[in-house]
Design a protein around this motif. Structure first.
Motif, short mmCIF file in Angstrom:
data_model
loop_
_atom_site.label_atom_id
_atom_site.label_comp_id
_atom_site.label_asym_id
_atom_site.label_seq_id
_atom_site.Cartn_x
_atom_site.Cartn_y
_atom_site.Cartn_z
N THR B 5 -81.26 -8.64 -25.77
CA THR B 5 -80.46 -7.86 -24.83
C THR B 5 -79.82 -6.70 -25.57
O THR B 5 -79.11 -6.90 -26.56
CB THR B 5 -79.36 -8.72 -24.19
OG1 THR B 5 -79.98 -9.85 -23.55
CG2 THR B 5 -78.59 -7.92 -23.16
N GLN B 6 -80.05 -5.49 -25.07
CA GLN B 6 -79.46 -4.31 -25.70
C GLN B 6 -78.36 -3.74 -24.80
O GLN B 6 -78.49 -3.70 -23.59
CB GLN B 6 -80.52 -3.25 -25.95
CG GLN B 6 -81.53 -3.66 -27.02
CD GLN B 6 -82.46 -2.53 -27.39
OE1 GLN B 6 -83.66 -2.59 -27.14
NE2 GLN B 6 -81.89 -1.49 -28.00
N TYR B 25 -79.57 -11.22 -29.74
CA TYR B 25 -80.83 -11.94 -29.62
C TYR B 25 -80.62 -13.45 -29.65
O TYR B 25 -79.67 -13.97 -30.25
CB TYR B 25 -81.80 -11.51 -30.72
CG TYR B 25 -81.35 -11.81 -32.14
CD1 TYR B 25 -80.59 -10.88 -32.85
CD2 TYR B 25 -81.65 -13.02 -32.75
CE1 TYR B 25 -80.16 -11.15 -34.14
CE2 TYR B 25 -81.23 -13.29 -34.03
CZ TYR B 25 -80.49 -12.35 -34.72
OH TYR B 25 -80.06 -12.62 -36.01
N THR B 26 -81.55 -14.13 -28.98
CA THR B 26 -81.61 -15.59 -29.00
C THR B 26 -83.01 -15.98 -29.40
O THR B 26 -83.97 -15.66 -28.70
CB THR B 26 -81.29 -16.19 -27.61
OG1 THR B 26 -80.01 -15.73 -27.19
CG2 THR B 26 -81.29 -17.71 -27.68
N VAL B 27 -83.14 -16.60 -30.55
CA VAL B 27 -84.46 -16.97 -31.06
C VAL B 27 -84.30 -18.22 -31.89
O VAL B 27 -83.24 -18.43 -32.51
CB VAL B 27 -85.07 -15.80 -31.87
CG1 VAL B 27 -84.27 -15.53 -33.14
CG2 VAL B 27 -86.52 -16.04 -32.18
N TYR B 51 -84.22 -8.56 -42.25
CA TYR B 51 -84.78 -9.90 -42.36
C TYR B 51 -83.72 -11.00 -42.40
O TYR B 51 -84.01 -12.14 -41.99
CB TYR B 51 -85.63 -10.01 -43.62
CG TYR B 51 -86.87 -9.15 -43.60
CD1 TYR B 51 -86.92 -7.96 -44.31
CD2 TYR B 51 -87.98 -9.52 -42.87
CE1 TYR B 51 -88.04 -7.16 -44.29
CE2 TYR B 51 -89.13 -8.73 -42.84
CZ TYR B 51 -89.15 -7.56 -43.56
OH TYR B 51 -90.27 -6.77 -43.53
N SER B 52 -82.52 -10.71 -42.90
CA SER B 52 -81.54 -11.78 -43.03
C SER B 52 -80.14 -11.25 -42.74
O SER B 52 -79.85 -10.06 -42.93
CB SER B 52 -81.61 -12.38 -44.44
OG SER B 52 -81.39 -11.39 -45.41
N ALA B 53 -79.28 -12.18 -42.29
CA ALA B 53 -77.90 -11.83 -41.96
C ALA B 53 -77.22 -11.20 -43.17
O ALA B 53 -77.38 -11.67 -44.30
CB ALA B 53 -77.15 -13.08 -41.50
N GLY B 54 -76.49 -10.13 -42.91
CA GLY B 54 -75.80 -9.41 -43.97
C GLY B 54 -76.58 -8.21 -44.49
O GLY B 54 -76.03 -7.37 -45.20
N GLU B 55 -77.82 -8.12 -44.13
CA GLU B 55 -78.66 -7.03 -44.61
C GLU B 55 -78.31 -5.73 -43.88
O GLU B 55 -77.97 -5.76 -42.71
CB GLU B 55 -80.13 -7.35 -44.41
CG GLU B 55 -81.09 -6.37 -45.07
CD GLU B 55 -82.54 -6.81 -44.93
OE1 GLU B 55 -82.79 -7.86 -44.32
OE2 GLU B 55 -83.43 -6.09 -45.45
N LYS B 69 -76.57 -13.43 -34.87
CA LYS B 69 -76.75 -13.38 -33.42
C LYS B 69 -77.01 -11.98 -32.89
O LYS B 69 -77.39 -11.82 -31.73
CB LYS B 69 -75.51 -13.93 -32.72
CG LYS B 69 -75.30 -15.41 -32.93
CD LYS B 69 -74.10 -15.90 -32.12
CE LYS B 69 -73.91 -17.41 -32.30
NZ LYS B 69 -72.75 -17.91 -31.50
N GLU B 70 -76.77 -10.95 -33.70
CA GLU B 70 -76.91 -9.59 -33.19
C GLU B 70 -77.14 -8.59 -34.31
O GLU B 70 -76.92 -8.87 -35.50
CB GLU B 70 -75.68 -9.19 -32.37
CG GLU B 70 -74.37 -9.26 -33.12
CD GLU B 70 -73.16 -9.14 -32.20
OE1 GLU B 70 -73.33 -8.82 -31.00
OE2 GLU B 70 -72.04 -9.37 -32.69
N SER B 71 -77.58 -7.42 -33.89
CA SER B 71 -77.76 -6.30 -34.81
C SER B 71 -77.09 -5.09 -34.19
O SER B 71 -77.03 -4.95 -32.96
CB SER B 71 -79.25 -6.02 -35.02
OG SER B 71 -79.44 -4.90 -35.86
#
Lengths: 113, 110
Positions: B5-6, B25-27, B51-55, B69-71
């Motif tokens: 969802t954007q 996102y939900t994955v 690729y990973s949280a915090g990136e 959970k989001e970007s």
């Protein structure tokens, strides 16, 4: 660099007509994809080809067929077009491995009356 | 089922007015999250993979960040040429198919 080339760019069909959308890439990519894009919705995968000689159904394959003619070319065929297939169709390619970024063509805008 | 969802759907900015776009996102497990830019009448153009949280990744005035959970796509001091639709897509661990969001259309006025 051409990248991913799609033909035609625009097409109008009557319900029941058939046609083939062409896609060619010059990046020596193994994987190729067909998507459709509709207003208010994300790109949806129609078919996927991991490598020459293989094809797999995506999220919305009904009403479509594909042919991976060789490493460069991946075509999408509508056997009997329906108004619900009015959309913008995008072809994409990527290096081997689905985690590789996909490179897209500029689309075919298809209207079915 | 994987969901992307954007928000917002559309964003109008004055030149130089920084802002952020969200991709939730939900994955079941994330292999990668992709950001693309799409100009009218054109195909999506790849921007970043996370690729990973915090990136975090940066390109000119754009900066993408990732949590579990989001970007976010941050646009700093945007220019009119940053006007486009920005698409987010997720790749689950056990799948080859990208799930795309519907996009955020950004308009930057001079």
């Amino acid at each position: 660099n051409a990248g991913v080339t799609q033909t035609p760019k625009f097409q109008v069909l009557k319900t029941g007509q058939s046609m083939t959308l062409q896609c060619a890439q010059d990046m020596n990519h193994n994987s190729m994809y067909w998507y459709r894009q509709d207003p208010g919705m994300g790109l949806r995968l129609i078919y996927y080809s991991a490598s020459e000689g293989t094809t797999d159904k995506g999220e919305v394959p009904n009403g479509y067929n594909v042919s991976r003619l060789n490493k460069r070319e991946f075509s999408l065929r509508l056997e009997s077009a329906a108004p619900s297939q009015t959309s913008v169709y995008f072809c994409a390619s990527s290096e081997a491995g689905s985690y590789q970024p996909q490179h897209f063509g500029d689309g075919t805008r298809l209207s079915i009356l | 089922e994987d969901q992307v969802t954007q928000s917002p759907e559309a964003l109008r900015l004055q030149e130089g007015e920084s802002s952020s776009l969200n991709c939730s996102y939900t994955v079941s497990g994330l292999r990668g999250l992709f950001w693309y830019r799409q100009d009218p009448g054109k195909g999506p153009e790849f921007l970043f993979t996370l690729y990973s949280a915090g990136e975090e990744k940066e390109k000119e005035r754009l900066k993408a960040t990732l949590t579990k959970k989001e970007s976010f796509l941050h646009i700093t001091a945007p220019k009119p040429e940053d006007s486009a639709t920005y698409l987010c897509a997720v790749l689950p661990i056990n799948d080859y198919k990208l799930s795309f969001g519907a996009g955020t259309t950004v308009t930057v006025r001079a």
